[in-house]
Each structure stands twice: as structure tokens, then as C-alpha cells.
Design an enzyme around this catalytic site. Sequence first.
Site, PDB file in Angstrom:
ATOM      1  N   HIS A 183       0.843  -1.201   0.000  1.00 27.89           N
ATOM      2  CA  HIS A 183       0.000   0.000   0.000  1.00 27.89           C
ATOM      3  C   HIS A 183       0.879   1.251   0.000  1.00 27.89           C
ATOM      4  CE1 HIS A 183      -3.859   2.043   1.559  1.00 27.89           C
ATOM      5  NE2 HIS A 183      -2.972   3.018   1.420  1.00 27.89           N
ATOM      6  N   HIS A 233       1.520   5.487  -1.640  1.00 23.04           N
ATOM      7  CA  HIS A 233       1.065   6.670  -2.382  1.00 23.04           C
ATOM      8  C   HIS A 233       2.299   7.388  -2.914  1.00 23.04           C
ATOM      9  CE1 HIS A 233      -3.066   6.515  -0.638  1.00 23.04           C
ATOM     10  NE2 HIS A 233      -2.427   5.982   0.387  1.00 23.04           N
ATOM     11  N   LYS A 255      -9.782  -0.065  -5.515  1.00 19.73           N
ATOM     12  CA  LYS A 255      -9.720   0.460  -4.151  1.00 19.73           C
ATOM     13  C   LYS A 255     -11.027   1.141  -3.780  1.00 19.73           C
ATOM     14  CE  LYS A 255      -7.912   1.890  -0.228  1.00 19.73           C
ATOM     15  NZ  LYS A 255      -6.948   2.973  -0.061  1.00 19.73           N
ATOM     16  N   HIS A 284     -10.521   0.576   2.123  1.00 21.88           N
ATOM     17  CA  HIS A 284     -10.303   1.519   3.219  1.00 21.88           C
ATOM     18  C   HIS A 284     -11.465   1.239   4.167  1.00 21.88           C
ATOM     19  CE1 HIS A 284      -8.740   5.346   4.975  1.00 21.88           C
ATOM     20  NE2 HIS A 284      -9.884   5.216   5.612  1.00 21.88           N
ATOM     21  N   HIS A 335      -4.245  -1.236   5.705  1.00 21.05           N
ATOM     22  CA  HIS A 335      -3.804  -0.570   6.949  1.00 21.05           C
ATOM     23  C   HIS A 335      -4.685  -0.896   8.151  1.00 21.05           C
ATOM     24  CE1 HIS A 335      -6.754   2.203   5.279  1.00 21.05           C
ATOM     25  NE2 HIS A 335      -5.907   2.729   4.435  1.00 21.05           N
ATOM     26  N   ASP A 368       1.579   2.472   3.532  1.00 17.99           N
ATOM     27  CA  ASP A 368       0.711   3.656   3.482  1.00 17.99           C
ATOM     28  C   ASP A 368       1.537   4.937   3.584  1.00 17.99           C
ATOM     29  OD1 ASP A 368      -1.577   5.099   3.063  1.00 17.99           O
ATOM     30  OD2 ASP A 368      -2.379   4.839   5.085  1.00 17.99           O
TER      31      ASP A 368
HETATM   32 ZN    ZN Z   1      -3.419   5.006   1.921  1.00 19.89          ZN
END
Ligand code: ZN
Length: 366
Positions: free
Chosen positions: A23, A25, A106, A150, A192, A266
Amino acid sequence: MEVKRYTNNTIAEIELPRPFDGHGHPRRDELLRLVGPMMAKRFASGIVMPNTKPPITSRLVASEYRDDILHSTDHRFSPLMTLYLTDTLDPAELNEMRTWGIYGVKYYPKGLTTNSDSGVFSPSSLWTPGTNAFNVLRKLAEEGGVLLLHAADGFDKNNNELDPYDQEPHFIRESLPRVKDAHPDLKISVEHLSTAVGAEFMFKNGGYKLGCSITLHHLTKDRRDVFRGGFRPHLMWWPIIQPAEHKEAIQALAIADKRFVWLGTDSAPHPVSSKRADCCMGGVLTHHMALEGYVEAFEDLGALDDRFERFASINGPKFFGFPPSIKTITLVREDWTVKNSYLTEGLQEEIIPFRYGETMRWKIQD
Ligand SMILES: [Zn+2]
């Protein structure tokens, strides 16, 4: 995992297959140029989140983004792309998704995290036949892709706004079982994972169809750290960092050697003005030290052995359906200090990284 020890039996060096980040970004443009080399230094591959501005909602844009990441990492990192589940995402975008380098879709609850304005309006559309989200998930299961969640609800069934500390527990208890039941053939990754409720659900239900990623910050920080002496914006993420008993439950799950649990950083950099703001954005850069931090955490938990290799390098690739890296990485016990900030060419503002100014005790051997 290959381990070398000092004569006093302390571990001096470890070697393992190059890890997988479940995961991340990496952002775009200037930020990507900062983050790309950090990812490539530590990870062979990783799942790329689609909540860029604008979000990644087509195969074409995903493959452009993929090319940008390959370029920024000098082709030393394999980006595994995802599409952003919106109420209008066309299921046809998932046709032959793997040939486009796309591994999953996602889910973001609308408005509950960074760049989630395009998210699904009602979580119930995930399990209600006839909705667009339902049709996308059915197609996703057919294509063998993964639904990345999420796992947070914003409201309870009476439409009362939930406390942020209860968003994940509510989703795990009320929404996740419904998603699972509605799509029995779908692979689901809870992203997460941050709570004891989530850890307990995984111990009971984790397997080939259901797994989770664990971040470094949820593994090592708790609410006391976030509020020590005042609010700490560089420890603000969504999902929020929970009280200590939740951290302990996440630690127990991480070192339990379950094939359905893997590393997912994350890492989510924001310019400093978005962190020191009226409304602090959730997310912090961790790609600059994430692997070293996980090694430290597993050592502190007495689990720096083959369990770490499976958590970092094996379990994630197996779940997503590709082989672990055949290349290796070596870490040595050597102190180094995390920078206080990053400001590279083209960046308008500083990025304050996780554990800025602190000493790390594991270093990647170049
Ligand atoms: Zn994230």
C-alpha cells in the site's frame, strides 16, 4: 532469511528477498521524483493507490501513471496499479486488467480520507445487487482481481456520525461481513488494519480470500504518541492511530506468521502547509525509512526471523498472485539519522518525514 550474528548472538545482518509494499502513495510529478528512488531502494514491487488528483479511474490513465513510476524508479520497482472505485467506474475498465498492470480496485468511503471525494457514496452499494459498485466487484472477482478496502464507515445505521476511533471497528463488524457474503469469490484486502477488532476478525476469517496489510505507524505508534505534549500533525493518518491496546493487537497479528498478513507502508507525503493547517491532512512520508523501521519493530517484538521475511516479501505477492522477488536485499545494524525534511528540485514546499531527526539502527547495504 539469512542471518549473521555477532559473537554475543545479536543479529548483525539480515538478507531476504526484496520486499513488497502492499500500500503506497508515490504521488505524481515532483513528489513522485522524490519518492520513486526511496521506494526502489527498499521494495521490489508495490501496490499503488489510485487517489491521485484526479483519481485513477481508467486503464489508460493507470498505465500512464505506471509508466511515470517506472521512469521515476529507473525500472527497479514494479508498480502494481489499482483503479478507484467510484459510483460511475465502468466495469469494462477491468477487462483483462492484469495485462494492463492492474491488480485491484480500491474502495474509499466518500469524504473519510485524503482525496476521497470521488468515493462510493453509500457502503451498502458494495453488497446491494444492481448498484454500479456491486457490478464492478462482480467483474473484479471474475477477473481474479483484489478489492482493497479503506475499511471505515462514517455513519451508523441511524445515520449518526461515528467517532473517528470507531470508524474501522464499525466497518469490520457491520460492513465487511456483508461484502464477503455478497461476493464469495472475491479476494479482499483490508488495508492498513489498525484496531483490535480488525485483528480479531482476521485471526478468525483470514485466508486465501481475505487478508490485510499493516503499516509501520500502526505497528509502532499509539494515541499517546499522537498527543504527547500536544497534537503531533506528523503522526496524523487515516485511519487514525489508535490507543495502545489496539497497537498491541496489531503487533500480535503481525508476528503470528499468518499468510494473510503482509507489509503495507501507506507512505503518503503531504507538503508541510497541509500538515500544519487548520485541517491537518492525513498521511506522512515513510518510504524514506519504512523497511528499516519494520526490521526494528520486528526485532523489538522478538520476531526478526523467517516470520519477518514472510511478512515483508512473501505473503503479499502470493495473495495478489505473482511470485516473490528473486533478488535480495541486505540490511546491516548501523545507526543513521532521518532527515528533518526533504526539499528537492521542483518541490514548492518541504516534506516532513516520519520519525524526522530520529536515529534508525538498521541500514540498507548499498
Ligand atoms: Zn493510503
